[in-house]
Design an enzyme around this catalytic site. Structure first.
Site, PDB file in Angstrom:
ATOM      1  N   THR A 103       0.828  -1.208   0.000  1.00 43.73           N
ATOM      2  CA  THR A 103       0.000   0.000   0.000  1.00 43.73           C
ATOM      3  C   THR A 103       0.863   1.258   0.000  1.00 43.73           C
ATOM      4  O   THR A 103       0.531   2.255  -0.661  1.00 43.73           O
ATOM      5  CB  THR A 103      -0.939   0.005   1.221  1.00 43.73           C
ATOM      6  OG1 THR A 103      -1.820  -1.116   1.127  1.00 43.73           O
ATOM      7  CG2 THR A 103      -1.750   1.281   1.284  1.00 43.73           C
ATOM      8  N   SER A 142      -6.823  -1.234  -6.811  1.00 46.45           N
ATOM      9  CA  SER A 142      -6.480  -1.504  -5.415  1.00 46.45           C
ATOM     10  C   SER A 142      -4.993  -1.803  -5.377  1.00 46.45           C
ATOM     11  O   SER A 142      -4.404  -2.226  -6.379  1.00 46.45           O
ATOM     12  CB  SER A 142      -7.275  -2.706  -4.896  1.00 46.45           C
ATOM     13  OG  SER A 142      -6.701  -3.223  -3.695  1.00 46.45           O
ATOM     14  N   THR A 143      -4.383  -1.585  -4.224  1.00 44.91           N
ATOM     15  CA  THR A 143      -2.999  -2.035  -4.050  1.00 44.91           C
ATOM     16  C   THR A 143      -2.867  -3.502  -4.443  1.00 44.91           C
ATOM     17  O   THR A 143      -1.848  -3.925  -5.003  1.00 44.91           O
ATOM     18  CB  THR A 143      -2.568  -1.848  -2.582  1.00 44.91           C
ATOM     19  OG1 THR A 143      -2.444  -0.451  -2.314  1.00 44.91           O
ATOM     20  CG2 THR A 143      -1.239  -2.533  -2.292  1.00 44.91           C
ATOM     21  N   THR A 189      35.977 -37.737 -12.339  1.00 41.13           N
ATOM     22  CA  THR A 189      34.748 -37.951 -11.591  1.00 41.13           C
ATOM     23  C   THR A 189      35.118 -38.117 -10.128  1.00 41.13           C
ATOM     24  O   THR A 189      36.092 -38.792  -9.799  1.00 41.13           O
ATOM     25  CB  THR A 189      33.999 -39.207 -12.082  1.00 41.13           C
ATOM     26  OG1 THR A 189      34.843 -40.350 -11.961  1.00 41.13           O
ATOM     27  CG2 THR A 189      33.566 -39.058 -13.534  1.00 41.13           C
ATOM     28  N   SER A 320      46.940 -10.901  -3.786  1.00 40.67           N
ATOM     29  CA  SER A 320      47.363 -10.936  -2.393  1.00 40.67           C
ATOM     30  C   SER A 320      48.071  -9.649  -2.027  1.00 40.67           C
ATOM     31  O   SER A 320      48.758  -9.037  -2.854  1.00 40.67           O
ATOM     32  CB  SER A 320      48.301 -12.117  -2.154  1.00 40.67           C
ATOM     33  OG  SER A 320      48.843 -12.085  -0.846  1.00 40.67           O
ATOM     34  N   SER A 321      47.912  -9.269  -0.768  1.00 42.91           N
ATOM     35  CA  SER A 321      48.630  -8.101  -0.265  1.00 42.91           C
ATOM     36  C   SER A 321      49.979  -8.488   0.315  1.00 42.91           C
ATOM     37  O   SER A 321      50.779  -7.619   0.664  1.00 42.91           O
ATOM     38  CB  SER A 321      47.798  -7.413   0.824  1.00 42.91           C
ATOM     39  OG  SER A 321      47.558  -8.310   1.900  1.00 42.91           O
ATOM     40  N   LYS A 326      50.836 -13.387  -6.947  1.00 37.01           N
ATOM     41  CA  LYS A 326      49.676 -14.263  -6.830  1.00 37.01           C
ATOM     42  C   LYS A 326      48.474 -13.615  -7.509  1.00 37.01           C
ATOM     43  O   LYS A 326      48.161 -12.453  -7.291  1.00 37.01           O
ATOM     44  CB  LYS A 326      49.346 -14.535  -5.362  1.00 37.01           C
ATOM     45  CG  LYS A 326      48.332 -15.652  -5.134  1.00 37.01           C
ATOM     46  CD  LYS A 326      48.211 -15.960  -3.643  1.00 37.01           C
ATOM     47  CE  LYS A 326      47.388 -17.213  -3.393  1.00 37.01           C
ATOM     48  NZ  LYS A 326      45.993 -17.038  -3.764  1.00 37.01           N
TER      49      LYS A 326
END
Length: 475
Positions: A103, A142-143, A189, A320-321, A326
């Site tokens: 509404t 209507s809503t 698999t 990576s930091s 990487k």
């Protein structure tokens, strides 16, 4: 000094409230904004547009059947067109998650459109004697029929964008399938060596899976075309003129450029939200497919020195930091994360659809919030998957062939010629000694070099329906 805000006073059934003078929303929108500060986000722009289409179609319909003065109808249509052009979206202030079965957002649309129409007719915002949010903008509605319809319209538009991205992904996988068709690799698999497969065959399978998801989505999208417009409060059509009931959906189709039909049973269509569950299920299935493919790509590109290293993913950013050089598979990783979120959203949508009672489900806002998020984020994930990952994948052909030739998995092709037990013994010895299967077969004079060349031809082993024994008979 900040500029002093001027206010106008608006009234509703709760009482009077000061509303900023220059805004298009009204008292009911403002109450909803204050009551439902849940996400801190605005309504999705596409549902705002969907509401504008609905209100425009309703005004046209009510004018056609002489329930709305043409000047008022034209002003409403003009206001809706401005919204569709991107104007006034900032006046849609209610939170996407809200109580009241929608509404609040319906009234937000009614008030914005009414106040803009009032201006167009030369009046002042808030003078609802000129254009009333309920009596004029919401006439025949209507809503409970507007909001489900807006949700379906929005879903369809967003799904079209997702489908466009999925078609691009299908094409990208198909191109890679052709590019890699000659590359032999080891199939696996349960994470163990199985039998050879061509890399192109794997990518072809990915393209087939994506197309299946597209078709599944097409079926679900068809459910979004059936609307309960005209059903008003509970599907019985109370307060809707019979002529309006017949014309509203065709008019909505015309103004929106989308194909809609009126639901066969308006009461059912008002009570039940299972079509949204169906769409969410199709999106979830697609997300699962894409996440599985992303997993495969991360595995095949793993290493590079200490992993499979059968393919290379495009390097997009430092991984990576602390570890120089990487590079991580960030694009498949984001696809995985979006899939997790879509799966969670699907559960929320399922529970919200189940939670309806009797003639209405009050939980459409959370359904739409989750559904629109799922569609949008999956579309964005597919877009970056195509552009920043799939199209740039390359194959490490020599590495792939090395893994095939040094795997005991090719013993499966030998089995029909030496028997299961003998083949199993050879496999065990190969794993223990490090010798290749070919070397052990020749050492024991079980097969000739020429026979092995035919049986262990990796390309032939990847063609279904052709056994090694049949290949030997071809000569």
């Amino acid at each position: 000094m900040s500029e002093k805000i001027e206010y106008r006073v608006e009234k509703d059934s709760i009482g009077s409230k000061d509303v900023p003078e220059d805004v298009y929303y009204g008292v009911q929108s403002l109450r909803a904004a204050e009551n439902f500060h849940i996400t801190g986000l605005n309504m999705h722009p596409e549902i705002i547009n969907s509401l504008a289409y609905i209100k425009k179609a309703a005004a046209i319909t009510n004018c056609e059947i002489n329930l709305l003065d043409k000047k008022i109808a034209d002003a409403i249509v003009k206001a809706c067109d401005e919204i569709l052009a991107g104007q006034h979206h900032e006046d849609f202030i209610v939170d996407p998650i809200q109580g009241g079965a929608g509404t609040s957002i319906n009234m937000n649309a009614n008030e914005v459109i009414a106040n803009r129409a009032i201006e167009l007719l030369g009046g002042q915002k808030g003078d609802y004697s000129i254009v009333h949010p309920n009596d004029h903008v919401n006439c025949g509605q209507s809503t409970n029929d507007v909001i489900p319809t807006a949700g379906k319209m929005t879903s369809l538009r967003l799904l079209q964008n997702l489908k466009k991205e999925l078609l691009r992904l299908h094409a990208a996988f198909s191109e890679k399938a052709e590019e890699f068709d000659h590359v032999i690799k080891m199939g696996r698999t349960q994470m163990q060596d199985a039998v050879p497969i061509r890399l192109g065959q794997e990518f072809k399978a990915y393209s087939v899976a994506v197309m299946r998801d597209i078709r599944r989505m097409d079926i679900a999208m068809d459910e979004m075309r059936s609307l309960n417009m005209g059903g008003t409060a509970i599907g019985t059509g109370i307060n809707a003129d019979e002529a309006y009931l017949k014309r509203i959906v065709p008019n909505l189709s015309e103004v929106s450029g989308m194909d809609f039909i009126q639901a066969f049973d308006l009461i059912d269509s008002t009570q039940n939200l299972d079509p949204f569950v169906s769409v969410s299920g199709a999106i979830k299935a697609c997300a699962v497919t894409l996440s599985k493919i992303a997993n495969d790509l991360r595995l095949m590109s793993s290493g590079p020195r200490a992993g499979f290293h059968e393919i290379n993913l495009p390097a997009k950013q430092n991984g990576s930091s602390i570890m120089p050089g990487k590079v991580n598979p960030v694009i498949p990783e984001v696809v995985n994360q979006v899939a997790f979120n879509v799966i969670g959203n699907d559960m929320t949508i399922t529970m919200a659809a189940e939670a309806g009672q009797l003639e209405l489900n009050a939980f459409e806002p959370i359904i739409f919030y989750c559904l629109f998020q799922s569609i949008d984020t999956l579309a964005y994930a597919v877009e970056t998957f195509v552009d920043n990952c799939v199209v740039g994948i390359t194959a490490n052909e020599e590495r792939c062939r090395y893994l095939v030739e040094n795997s005991v998995g090719i013993i499966t092709a030998i089995c029909p010629h030496v028997g299961y037990q003998k083949a199993a013994d050879i496999a065990k010895r190969a794993m223990k000694s490090g010798d290749s299967v070919r070397e052990l077969i020749l050492k024991e004079n079980l097969l000739t070099e020429a026979e092995l060349d035919e049986i262990l031809n990796p390309v032939q082993m990847t063609e279904p329906g052709i056994s090694g024994k049949e290949l030997l008979k071809k000569d």
